[in-house]
Enzyme design. Structure first.
Site, PDB file in Angstrom:
ATOM      1  N   ASP A 153      85.492  33.960 -16.095  1.00 47.42           N
ATOM      2  CA  ASP A 153      85.265  35.067 -15.168  1.00 47.42           C
ATOM      3  C   ASP A 153      84.372  34.566 -14.030  1.00 47.42           C
ATOM      4  OD1 ASP A 153      82.670  34.946 -16.239  1.00 47.42           O
ATOM      5  OD2 ASP A 153      82.916  36.764 -17.433  1.00 47.42           O
ATOM      6  N   ALA A 154      83.894  35.461 -13.205  1.00 47.12           N
ATOM      7  CA  ALA A 154      83.084  35.081 -12.038  1.00 47.12           C
ATOM      8  C   ALA A 154      81.767  34.416 -12.426  1.00 47.12           C
ATOM      9  CB  ALA A 154      82.820  36.299 -11.169  1.00 47.12           C
TER      10      ALA A 154
END
Length: 143
Positions: A18-19
């Site tokens: 994810d980020a």
């Protein structure tokens, strides 16, 4: 003497994260499925032959999946997936997965249940049933 769990190695790639650079939760199941495919081939039942198409196809969909996340897996981490057969029934089987980092810490656990859905078949093929039963001795604690 219990069998050692089947081991599958992978590395967390950018597209897995994810980020924040941590394994996106849903990708854990993709890696569990990759380990499952390799395990079935190891047993002599490659999925391309087992579930293929035509009259000999054996539908074995996953009817239940669960996971527990204990430590983050990050971009670049090398991961060992230990797969154990947890249960075998006439028409289904359950697999447990443990995801370990390179220090041996358990980062996640998962379980999938695979079920024969064809009404025409009495149960799992005898050879597959026996191969899975032989692995039950290696079953560890449930996730």
């Amino acid at each position: 003497m219990p069998l050692e769990p089947y081991a599958y190695a992978l590395r967390i790639r950018l597209h897995d994260t994810d980020a924040a650079g941590v394994l996106f939760y849903g990708h854990l199941f993709r890696h569990a499925h990759d380990a499952y495919e390799a395990f079935m081939e190891h047993l002599g039942f490659p999925l391309k032959d087992l579930i293929g198409t035509g009259a000999s196809a054996l539908p074995l969909p996953i009817t239940q999946a669960q996971a527990r996340y204990e430590r983050p897996l990050r971009l670049g981490d090398r991961v060992r997936v230990e797969l154990r057969v947890a249960a075998v029934r006439r028409r289904s089987f359950a697999l447990d997965y443990r995801f370990l980092d390179d220090r041996g810490h358990t980062c996640a656990r998962a379980r999938t249940v695979h079920c024969l859905v064809s009404q025409e078949d009495a149960g799992l093929p005898a050879e597959l049933h026996q191969a899975l039963i032989a692995r039950v001795a290696s079953a560890g604690p449930s996730p």
